[in-house]
Design a protein around this motif. Sequence first.
Motif, PDB file in Angstrom:
ATOM      1  N   ASP A 118       0.816  -1.218   0.000  1.00  0.00           N
ATOM      2  CA  ASP A 118       0.000   0.000   0.000  1.00  0.00           C
ATOM      3  C   ASP A 118       0.850   1.268   0.000  1.00  0.00           C
ATOM      4  OD1 ASP A 118       1.040  -0.272   2.519  1.00  0.00           O
ATOM      5  OD2 ASP A 118      -0.843   0.074   3.572  1.00  0.00           O
ATOM      6  N   ARG A 119       2.012   1.175  -0.605  1.00  0.00           N
ATOM      7  CA  ARG A 119       2.881   2.353  -0.710  1.00  0.00           C
ATOM      8  C   ARG A 119       3.624   2.302  -2.049  1.00  0.00           C
ATOM      9  NH1 ARG A 119       5.082   3.506   3.623  1.00  0.00           N
ATOM     10  NH2 ARG A 119       6.818   4.707   2.842  1.00  0.00           N
ATOM     11  N   PRO A 120       4.130   3.421  -2.505  1.00  0.00           N
ATOM     12  CA  PRO A 120       4.866   3.426  -3.771  1.00  0.00           C
ATOM     13  C   PRO A 120       6.156   2.612  -3.644  1.00  0.00           C
ATOM     14  CG  PRO A 120       4.326   5.667  -3.076  1.00  0.00           C
ATOM     15  CD  PRO A 120       3.968   4.765  -1.947  1.00  0.00           C
ATOM     16  N   VAL A 121       6.497   1.917  -4.710  1.00  0.00           N
ATOM     17  CA  VAL A 121       7.723   1.113  -4.765  1.00  0.00           C
ATOM     18  C   VAL A 121       8.447   1.458  -6.051  1.00  0.00           C
ATOM     19  CG1 VAL A 121       8.695  -1.207  -4.796  1.00  0.00           C
ATOM     20  CG2 VAL A 121       6.557  -0.791  -3.575  1.00  0.00           C
ATOM     21  N   LEU A 122       9.718   1.804  -5.928  1.00  0.00           N
ATOM     22  CA  LEU A 122      10.549   2.022  -7.104  1.00  0.00           C
ATOM     23  C   LEU A 122      11.228   0.706  -7.414  1.00  0.00           C
ATOM     24  CD1 LEU A 122      11.771   3.955  -9.177  1.00  0.00           C
ATOM     25  CD2 LEU A 122      13.620   4.371  -7.560  1.00  0.00           C
ATOM     26  N   THR A 123      11.000   0.187  -8.627  1.00  0.00           N
ATOM     27  CA  THR A 123      11.554  -1.118  -8.985  1.00  0.00           C
ATOM     28  C   THR A 123      12.626  -0.986 -10.052  1.00  0.00           C
ATOM     29  OG1 THR A 123       9.844  -1.491 -10.643  1.00  0.00           O
ATOM     30  CG2 THR A 123       9.418  -2.329  -8.422  1.00  0.00           C
TER      31      THR A 123
END
Length: 81
Positions: A75-80
């Motif tokens: 439920d949070r932004p993830v930089l992949t």
Amino acid sequence: MYETILVATDGSDPASRAVEYAVDLASTFDADLHAISVVDTYRYGDSMLSGDRTVVDELQNRARSVLGDLERGVDRPVLTA
């Protein structure tokens, strides 16, 4: 205390536990969450990979899928990467 959390995953059970821990840490400290999945071609040997990208492509697609599942599952932004 933490500004950025980096977690590596391959979709395995141990890696999934590490992802859960990383997500908890990022949430607790309101830190940026970065996730990475690395394609290890060395374990397959040069002869298996020479001239045929099928195995590498499948590994890369699996890595993208694992990261996509991670992004959709928190439920949070993830930089992949």
